[in-house]
Design a protein around this motif. Sequence first.
Motif, PDB file in Angstrom:
ATOM      1  N   GLN A   1       0.880  -1.172   0.000  1.00  0.00           N
ATOM      2  CA  GLN A   1       0.000   0.000   0.000  1.00  0.00           C
ATOM      3  C   GLN A   1       0.914   1.218   0.000  1.00  0.00           C
ATOM      4  O   GLN A   1       1.616   1.474   0.977  1.00  0.00           O
ATOM      5  CB  GLN A   1      -0.865   0.009   1.249  1.00  0.00           C
ATOM      6  CG  GLN A   1      -1.933   1.065   1.226  1.00  0.00           C
ATOM      7  CD  GLN A   1      -3.260   0.481   0.842  1.00  0.00           C
ATOM      8  OE1 GLN A   1      -3.658  -0.520   1.393  1.00  0.00           O
ATOM      9  NE2 GLN A   1      -3.954   1.100  -0.085  1.00  0.00           N
ATOM     10  N   ASN A   2       0.946   1.923  -1.132  1.00  0.00           N
ATOM     11  CA  ASN A   2       1.725   3.159  -1.203  1.00  0.00           C
ATOM     12  C   ASN A   2       0.957   4.237  -0.471  1.00  0.00           C
ATOM     13  O   ASN A   2      -0.235   4.435  -0.723  1.00  0.00           O
ATOM     14  CB  ASN A   2       1.972   3.572  -2.661  1.00  0.00           C
ATOM     15  CG  ASN A   2       2.910   2.618  -3.350  1.00  0.00           C
ATOM     16  OD1 ASN A   2       3.864   2.139  -2.755  1.00  0.00           O
ATOM     17  ND2 ASN A   2       2.639   2.332  -4.608  1.00  0.00           N
ATOM     18  N   ARG A   3       1.625   4.929   0.412  1.00  0.00           N
ATOM     19  CA  ARG A   3       0.944   5.938   1.219  1.00  0.00           C
ATOM     20  C   ARG A   3       0.411   7.092   0.398  1.00  0.00           C
ATOM     21  O   ARG A   3      -0.552   7.745   0.805  1.00  0.00           O
ATOM     22  CB  ARG A   3       1.866   6.433   2.331  1.00  0.00           C
ATOM     23  CG  ARG A   3       2.115   5.352   3.362  1.00  0.00           C
ATOM     24  CD  ARG A   3       2.935   5.856   4.515  1.00  0.00           C
ATOM     25  NE  ARG A   3       3.217   4.750   5.440  1.00  0.00           N
ATOM     26  CZ  ARG A   3       4.003   4.858   6.493  1.00  0.00           C
ATOM     27  NH1 ARG A   3       4.571   6.030   6.771  1.00  0.00           N
ATOM     28  NH2 ARG A   3       4.216   3.815   7.274  1.00  0.00           N
ATOM     29  N   ASP A   4       0.997   7.344  -0.773  1.00  0.00           N
ATOM     30  CA  ASP A   4       0.501   8.445  -1.596  1.00  0.00           C
ATOM     31  C   ASP A   4      -0.592   8.000  -2.579  1.00  0.00           C
ATOM     32  O   ASP A   4      -1.156   8.832  -3.287  1.00  0.00           O
ATOM     33  CB  ASP A   4       1.636   9.162  -2.326  1.00  0.00           C
ATOM     34  CG  ASP A   4       2.417   8.259  -3.255  1.00  0.00           C
ATOM     35  OD1 ASP A   4       2.323   7.026  -3.120  1.00  0.00           O
ATOM     36  OD2 ASP A   4       3.133   8.790  -4.118  1.00  0.00           O
ATOM     37  N   THR A   5      -0.903   6.704  -2.635  1.00  0.00           N
ATOM     38  CA  THR A   5      -2.023   6.209  -3.447  1.00  0.00           C
ATOM     39  C   THR A   5      -2.829   5.192  -2.634  1.00  0.00           C
ATOM     40  O   THR A   5      -2.946   4.028  -3.008  1.00  0.00           O
ATOM     41  CB  THR A   5      -1.532   5.568  -4.768  1.00  0.00           C
ATOM     42  OG1 THR A   5      -0.551   4.568  -4.461  1.00  0.00           O
ATOM     43  CG2 THR A   5      -0.944   6.600  -5.716  1.00  0.00           C
ATOM     44  N   PRO A   6      -3.417   5.628  -1.498  1.00  0.00           N
ATOM     45  CA  PRO A   6      -4.119   4.688  -0.620  1.00  0.00           C
ATOM     46  C   PRO A   6      -5.397   4.107  -1.230  1.00  0.00           C
ATOM     47  O   PRO A   6      -5.932   3.129  -0.707  1.00  0.00           O
ATOM     48  CB  PRO A   6      -4.431   5.523   0.618  1.00  0.00           C
ATOM     49  CG  PRO A   6      -4.493   6.925   0.111  1.00  0.00           C
ATOM     50  CD  PRO A   6      -3.473   6.999  -1.005  1.00  0.00           C
ATOM     51  N   GLN A   7      -5.850   4.683  -2.338  1.00  0.00           N
ATOM     52  CA  GLN A   7      -7.068   4.161  -2.970  1.00  0.00           C
ATOM     53  C   GLN A   7      -6.819   2.832  -3.680  1.00  0.00           C
ATOM     54  O   GLN A   7      -7.753   2.168  -4.101  1.00  0.00           O
ATOM     55  CB  GLN A   7      -7.664   5.188  -3.944  1.00  0.00           C
ATOM     56  CG  GLN A   7      -6.840   5.450  -5.188  1.00  0.00           C
ATOM     57  CD  GLN A   7      -5.776   6.531  -5.029  1.00  0.00           C
ATOM     58  OE1 GLN A   7      -5.242   6.751  -3.952  1.00  0.00           O
ATOM     59  NE2 GLN A   7      -5.465   7.204  -6.122  1.00  0.00           N
ATOM     60  N   PHE A   8      -5.531   2.439  -3.802  1.00  0.00           N
ATOM     61  CA  PHE A   8      -5.184   1.195  -4.477  1.00  0.00           C
ATOM     62  C   PHE A   8      -4.499   0.230  -3.509  1.00  0.00           C
ATOM     63  O   PHE A   8      -3.645   0.626  -2.725  1.00  0.00           O
ATOM     64  CB  PHE A   8      -4.235   1.444  -5.652  1.00  0.00           C
ATOM     65  CG  PHE A   8      -4.821   2.274  -6.743  1.00  0.00           C
ATOM     66  CD1 PHE A   8      -5.860   1.792  -7.528  1.00  0.00           C
ATOM     67  CD2 PHE A   8      -4.353   3.550  -6.998  1.00  0.00           C
ATOM     68  CE1 PHE A   8      -6.406   2.556  -8.537  1.00  0.00           C
ATOM     69  CE2 PHE A   8      -4.885   4.324  -8.010  1.00  0.00           C
ATOM     70  CZ  PHE A   8      -5.923   3.829  -8.778  1.00  0.00           C
TER      71      PHE A   8
END
Length: 154
Positions: A86-93
Amino acid sequence: MVELHGQCQCGQLRYRVTGRVATLFACHCRDCQRQSASAFGMALWLGDYQLTLLRGHTAQWARHTPSGRITDCQFCPQCGSRLFHQNRDTPQFLSIKPGSLDDTAWLRPVAHIWKQSAQPWLPLPADSLHYAGNPDDFADLLAAWQQAPGDCRA
């Protein structure tokens, strides 16, 4: 929406995830090479996802990526298999390590990132997107998935 099933290498952790496949790409950075103990890693991004652990539990650690982002990595505490990012700058993915899926026959990456670190003996498909490093954003990777042939998508 898809429903996917998978497990870690030792089988003590099983999962089910539902969601909308957003993109699938291969990463050739040295971190992914080390993590996968291979020539590259892969990332299957799902949006609008619901993750259910059917058996076992994950352990987690945070890592700093070569592009300066922070990624939370979940893995099996028994065998160490990496399963989710889970990338913190793209939490929607939710990013799934797709080699952990029960069915991998349909996996065809639409892009290859960190090509500057790719192994020189590995030919990359000409019909996919290529990036020397990390893309500035992932809009083109998301669009490429939507345009991929149906047999490339779950």
